[in-house]
Write an enzyme that holds these catalytic residues in place. Structure first.
Site, PDB file in Angstrom:
ATOM      1  N   HIS A  67     -36.220 -18.019 -13.141  1.00  0.00           N
ATOM      2  CA  HIS A  67     -36.000 -16.597 -12.844  1.00  0.00           C
ATOM      3  C   HIS A  67     -34.558 -16.395 -12.361  1.00  0.00           C
ATOM      4  O   HIS A  67     -33.979 -17.290 -11.750  1.00  0.00           O
ATOM      5  CB  HIS A  67     -37.005 -16.156 -11.767  1.00  0.00           C
ATOM      6  CG  HIS A  67     -36.942 -14.704 -11.446  1.00  0.00           C
ATOM      7  ND1 HIS A  67     -36.025 -14.185 -10.557  1.00  0.00           N
ATOM      8  CD2 HIS A  67     -37.666 -13.667 -11.910  1.00  0.00           C
ATOM      9  CE1 HIS A  67     -36.205 -12.873 -10.497  1.00  0.00           C
ATOM     10  NE2 HIS A  67     -37.185 -12.534 -11.300  1.00  0.00           N
ATOM     11  N   ASP A  79     -41.881  -6.860 -14.189  1.00  0.00           N
ATOM     12  CA  ASP A  79     -40.855  -7.054 -13.157  1.00  0.00           C
ATOM     13  C   ASP A  79     -41.096  -6.139 -11.951  1.00  0.00           C
ATOM     14  O   ASP A  79     -40.164  -5.646 -11.320  1.00  0.00           O
ATOM     15  CB  ASP A  79     -39.441  -6.855 -13.711  1.00  0.00           C
ATOM     16  CG  ASP A  79     -38.476  -7.935 -13.229  1.00  0.00           C
ATOM     17  OD1 ASP A  79     -38.785  -8.586 -12.221  1.00  0.00           O
ATOM     18  OD2 ASP A  79     -37.425  -8.107 -13.855  1.00  0.00           O
TER      19      ASP A  79
END
Ligand code: 1DF
Ligand code: MN
Length: 371
Positions: free
Chosen positions: A206, A332
């Site tokens: 990430h 997200d």
């Protein structure tokens, strides 16, 4: 002039009317929606960040800028992010219901424990994983999650990954890009890869803010964050991993990249051409000849999510270049909570089977979800 052809534009082009909204009930839908890059933050982590910031204890321009903003700003955006990162109960579930998200794979928000001292980071990863396992146990039909770890101590990180997967039932690993300005291609970190490969779980690579050596020219124009800097940082990180030969050593290892592959798929041709030319010429000591091309590793050792990109041309391109079975859905949340984006993605011009693979099947298979 566009030569008479309609050019594709993001945001406004595929905006559909609000009658697209509201397809949130699971009944009658052709697929479940599994969201795979969904952030959380125990309140204790927010407190820890505030203390680290107040003490000026972290030597990281990106962290101080990003969390100086998110932890302390009273703007609506920051208030929203703080309130919703720390909630893994009713409010998050109601937002998921509102958007028609059936299931979320949760991960400790960036940069997680990676800015802490080795001892603190190692201890906090254990705390965060227990906290996450608790949240999952309260709603096992809605949540699974990824194990945090502190690569600052790679052997302890490998142990925590093993505990997270085998004892807590977590489905993979989250690493928020650089570790105090170092990258996982350094062999001292490879115990982390070894653990993930042995346990057969993916590592979600990430974004983090760019490391200090990378961030400076981005700052003056606000380009260091999720707008651009995150992708530069994370794309660089995965290229370092590939070029170092990590996948020759760990051929079954799977990484996950968000944000439509952090823009890398668009550059595949040039990556392969120039890597082949440079490696063959022996120009760089750190660029050994590899068994395969960069695009081979990106195709066989990486899965992708669309996180933050609700636009079908790059998603279709990703499916075309990496395979329909490697591209997954992510919202997200809470950084980009948008009900309307779910409708845009439902309306993508792709085959029904590819859409089901995107929203549901690929995530279930990669993370071995029980739903
Ligand atoms: C932002 C976005 C911040 C993401 C994040 O971590 C983050 C943002 C602090 O919008 O500033 O993880 N993201 O994944 O998109
Ligand atoms: Mn994210």
């Amino acid at each position: 002039m566009d030569g008479g052809r309609q050019l594709l534009r993001p945001l406004d082009d595929n905006t559909r009317e609000t009658d697209m909204l509201g397809d949130t009930a699971i009944e009658g839908r052709a697929y479940k929606r599994i969201a795979t890059e969904e952030a959380f933050c125990p309140p204790e982590l927010l407190e820890r960040y505030r203390r680290l910031l107040a003490d000026n204890a972290v030597d990281d321009i990106g962290f101080n800028g990003m969390w100086g903003f998110y932890a302390n700003s009273s703007s609506d955006r920051c208030q929203f992010i703080r309130d919703h990162l720390t909630d893994v109960g009713d409010v998050r579930l109601s937002h998921m219901d509102e958007a028609g998200i059936d299931f979320a794979v949760l991960a400790l928000t960036s940069p997680g424990v990676q800015v802490m001292t080795t001892a603190d980071g190692t201890a906090f990863a254990t705390y965060a994983n227990d906290w996450l396992a608790d949240a999952i146990a309260r709603n096992p039909d809605r949540f699974d999650g990824l194990a945090a770890c502190a690569p600052q101590d790679p052997v302890a990180a490998a142990k925590e990954i093993e505990r997270g997967v085998t004892k807590l039932g977590l489905k993979g690993v989250i690493v928020n890009s650089h570790i105090q300005h170092e990258y996982l291609d350094d062999q001292k970190f490879w115990a982390v890869f070894e653990a993930a490969e042995a346990l057969d779980v993916p590592i979600y690579l990430h974004p983090n803010s760019p490391s200090d050596g990378l961030i400076k020219p981005m700052l003056g124009r606000g380009l260091d964050g999720a707008i651009w800097g995150f992708s530069v940082e994370t794309g660089l990180h995965v290229l370092r991993i590939i070029v170092a030969g990590v996948f020759d050593r760990f051929p079954k290892l799977q990484l996950v990249l968000g944000h439509v592959g952090e823009s890398l798929p668009f550059t595949l041709y040039r990556l392969d051409y120039m890597h082949r030319a440079s490696a063959a010429s022996g120009r760089y000591e750190g660029m050994p000849a590899l068994k395969r091309s960069i695009s081979d590793y990106l195709r066989d050792n990486v899965h992708y999510t669309n996180s933050g990109v609700a636009w079908d041309p790059p998603i279709r391109f990703l499916q075309e270049t990496m395979g329909v079975d490697r591209v997954m859905y992510a919202m997200d949340y809470p950084y980009q909570y948008s009900v309307e984006e779910v409708a845009r993605l439902d309306a993508m011009t792709i085959e029904p089977a590819a859409k089901k693979a995107f929203f549901e099947d690929n995530a279930r298979k990669l993370f071995k979800l029980a739903i």
